[in-house]
Design a protein around this motif. Structure first.
Motif, PDB file in Angstrom:
ATOM      1  N   GLY A  55       0.744  -1.252   0.107  1.00 50.71           N
ATOM      2  CA  GLY A  55       0.003   0.033   0.024  1.00 50.71           C
ATOM      3  C   GLY A  55       0.843   1.145   0.078  1.00 50.71           C
ATOM      4  N   GLU A  56       0.137   2.315   0.343  1.00 51.44           N
ATOM      5  CA  GLU A  56       0.846   3.486   0.172  1.00 51.44           C
ATOM      6  C   GLU A  56       0.742   4.248   1.663  1.00 51.44           C
ATOM      7  N   VAL A  57       2.000   4.779   1.889  1.00 53.32           N
ATOM      8  CA  VAL A  57       2.396   5.255   3.247  1.00 53.32           C
ATOM      9  C   VAL A  57       1.447   6.758   3.425  1.00 53.32           C
ATOM     10  N   LEU A  58       0.669   6.597   4.607  1.00 54.65           N
ATOM     11  CA  LEU A  58       0.043   8.134   4.822  1.00 54.65           C
ATOM     12  C   LEU A  58       0.613   8.657   5.865  1.00 54.65           C
ATOM     13  N   ASP A  59       1.526   8.296   6.903  1.00 50.97           N
ATOM     14  CA  ASP A  59       2.194   8.767   7.958  1.00 50.97           C
ATOM     15  C   ASP A  59       3.244   7.902   8.386  1.00 50.97           C
ATOM     16  N   VAL A  60       4.395   8.375   8.971  1.00 50.55           N
ATOM     17  CA  VAL A  60       5.347   7.804   9.407  1.00 50.55           C
ATOM     18  C   VAL A  60       5.776   8.600  10.644  1.00 50.55           C
ATOM     19  N   LYS A  61       6.052   7.729  11.686  1.00 50.60           N
ATOM     20  CA  LYS A  61       6.798   8.250  12.861  1.00 50.60           C
ATOM     21  C   LYS A  61       8.026   7.296  13.177  1.00 50.60           C
ATOM     22  N   PRO A  62       8.640   7.667  14.078  1.00 49.93           N
ATOM     23  CA  PRO A  62      10.066   6.864  14.216  1.00 49.93           C
ATOM     24  C   PRO A  62       9.939   5.523  14.359  1.00 49.93           C
ATOM     25  N   ASP A  63       8.566   4.995  14.860  1.00 45.72           N
ATOM     26  CA  ASP A  63       8.336   3.519  15.416  1.00 45.72           C
ATOM     27  C   ASP A  63       7.370   3.112  14.970  1.00 45.72           C
ATOM     28  N   GLU A  64       6.470   3.701  14.149  1.00 47.92           N
ATOM     29  CA  GLU A  64       5.322   3.291  13.322  1.00 47.92           C
ATOM     30  C   GLU A  64       4.911   3.801  12.019  1.00 47.92           C
ATOM     31  N   VAL A  65       4.185   2.945  11.133  1.00 43.20           N
ATOM     32  CA  VAL A  65       4.012   3.346   9.809  1.00 43.20           C
ATOM     33  C   VAL A  65       2.411   3.504   9.446  1.00 43.20           C
ATOM     34  N   THR A  66       1.749   4.110   9.183  1.00 43.37           N
ATOM     35  CA  THR A  66       0.365   4.043   8.649  1.00 43.37           C
ATOM     36  C   THR A  66       0.197   3.884   7.029  1.00 43.37           C
ATOM     37  N   VAL A  67      -0.427   2.929   6.714  1.00 42.23           N
ATOM     38  CA  VAL A  67      -0.544   2.550   5.458  1.00 42.23           C
ATOM     39  C   VAL A  67      -2.038   2.297   4.832  1.00 42.23           C
ATOM     40  N   PHE A  96      19.163  -4.231   3.161  1.00 41.95           N
ATOM     41  CA  PHE A  96      18.536  -4.136   4.651  1.00 41.95           C
ATOM     42  C   PHE A  96      19.511  -3.081   5.246  1.00 41.95           C
ATOM     43  N   VAL A  97      18.574  -1.881   5.630  1.00 36.71           N
ATOM     44  CA  VAL A  97      19.267  -1.133   6.426  1.00 36.71           C
ATOM     45  C   VAL A  97      19.199  -1.034   7.764  1.00 36.71           C
ATOM     46  N   ASN A  98      18.937  -1.921   8.400  1.00 36.69           N
ATOM     47  CA  ASN A  98      19.033  -2.130   9.925  1.00 36.69           C
ATOM     48  C   ASN A  98      19.646  -3.341  10.035  1.00 36.69           C
ATOM     49  N   LYS A  99      20.216  -3.470  11.304  1.00 32.96           N
ATOM     50  CA  LYS A  99      21.061  -4.640  11.717  1.00 32.96           C
ATOM     51  C   LYS A  99      20.102  -5.560  12.804  1.00 32.96           C
ATOM     52  N   PRO A 100      20.190  -6.575  12.813  1.00 31.91           N
ATOM     53  CA  PRO A 100      19.394  -7.542  13.801  1.00 31.91           C
ATOM     54  C   PRO A 100      19.395  -6.918  15.178  1.00 31.91           C
ATOM     55  N   ASP A 101      18.206  -6.903  15.983  1.00 32.43           N
ATOM     56  CA  ASP A 101      18.129  -6.255  17.330  1.00 32.43           C
ATOM     57  C   ASP A 101      18.288  -4.717  17.400  1.00 32.43           C
ATOM     58  N   GLU A 102      18.188  -4.117  16.258  1.00 32.68           N
ATOM     59  CA  GLU A 102      18.331  -2.812  16.367  1.00 32.68           C
ATOM     60  C   GLU A 102      17.173  -1.847  15.836  1.00 32.68           C
ATOM     61  N   THR A 103      16.669  -1.167  16.684  1.00 34.22           N
ATOM     62  CA  THR A 103      15.393  -0.463  16.268  1.00 34.22           C
ATOM     63  C   THR A 103      15.716   0.780  15.332  1.00 34.22           C
ATOM     64  N   THR A 104      14.922   0.880  14.234  1.00 35.17           N
ATOM     65  CA  THR A 104      15.273   1.730  13.041  1.00 35.17           C
ATOM     66  C   THR A 104      14.307   3.020  12.997  1.00 35.17           C
ATOM     67  N   ASP A 105      14.756   4.012  12.998  1.00 36.50           N
ATOM     68  CA  ASP A 105      14.032   5.511  12.864  1.00 36.50           C
ATOM     69  C   ASP A 105      13.424   5.416  11.370  1.00 36.50           C
ATOM     70  N   LEU A 106      12.162   4.976  10.902  1.00 36.11           N
ATOM     71  CA  LEU A 106      11.604   4.920  10.077  1.00 36.11           C
ATOM     72  C   LEU A 106      11.450   6.360   9.281  1.00 36.11           C
ATOM     73  N   THR A 107      11.420   7.448  10.091  1.00 38.11           N
ATOM     74  CA  THR A 107      11.289   8.578   9.171  1.00 38.11           C
ATOM     75  C   THR A 107      12.427   8.820   8.409  1.00 38.11           C
ATOM     76  N   LYS A 108      13.742   8.252   8.645  1.00 34.21           N
ATOM     77  CA  LYS A 108      14.819   8.237   7.737  1.00 34.21           C
ATOM     78  C   LYS A 108      14.708   7.692   6.246  1.00 34.21           C
ATOM     79  N   TYR A 109      13.851   6.599   6.177  1.00 34.45           N
ATOM     80  CA  TYR A 109      13.709   5.705   4.850  1.00 34.45           C
ATOM     81  C   TYR A 109      12.253   5.728   4.513  1.00 34.45           C
ATOM     82  N   PHE A 110      11.372   6.249   4.987  1.00 34.18           N
ATOM     83  CA  PHE A 110       9.998   6.351   4.518  1.00 34.18           C
ATOM     84  C   PHE A 110       9.391   7.516   4.698  1.00 34.18           C
TER      85      PHE A 110
END
Length: 142
Positions: A55-67, A96-110
């Motif tokens: 789907g299409e991204v409607l909103d992005v926060k560091p730890d969640e995405v709305t689609v 892959f832009v993140n490593k295992p056991d690493e939380t990613t800031d989604l606003t950097k990529y989406f």
């Protein structure tokens, strides 16, 4: 003549015994596990197909995405919000832009308007993917 018939009957019986035993062993130890594995694979594929969303991204926060879901699962036409955690895989293009056991800031990529693919279950994104944007290369994502 009687001895020849008796020997042939013995050899035939012995051959049928070996053949039947071989087939029973083959079925129990080879064929039956193959059938069980194929059935399990079909169940797992069906479960995975239920979890995939596009789907299409409607909103992005560091730890969640709305689609807004366009394909996949039972949410077509609905808007869903997916949280991520340290086990969520984030993929841009083929990398892959993140490593295992690493939380990613989604606003950097989406960003709003991106088309993404997601494996989604119970409000949780297990994996996120988007293709490279026009002009973006594998080395300069973000």
């Amino acid at each position: 003549m009687k001895k020849l018939v008796l020997v042939l009957a013995f050899i035939l019986t012995l051959g049928l015994g070996f053949g039947g035993g071989f087939y029973a062993g083959y079925y129990k130890y080879v064929k039956q596990p193959q059938i069980a594995a194929q059935e399990q694979a079909k169940k797992q594929q069906a479960e995975l197909n239920k979890m995939v969303r596009h789907g299409e991204v409607l909103d992005v926060k560091p730890d969640e995405v709305t689609v807004k879901v366009q394909k996949g699962g039972g949410d077509i036409g609905k808007t869903i919000t997916a949280k991520i955690n340290q086990y969520t895989s984030v993929q841009i293009g083929m990398n892959f832009v993140n490593k295992p056991d690493e939380t990613t800031d989604l606003t950097k990529y989406f960003k709003k308007g991106d088309s993404i693919d997601m494996i989604y279950k119970d409000g949780q994104a297990m994996a996120l993917h988007r293709d490279l944007r026009p002009g973006e290369t594998a080395n300069n994502q973000a």
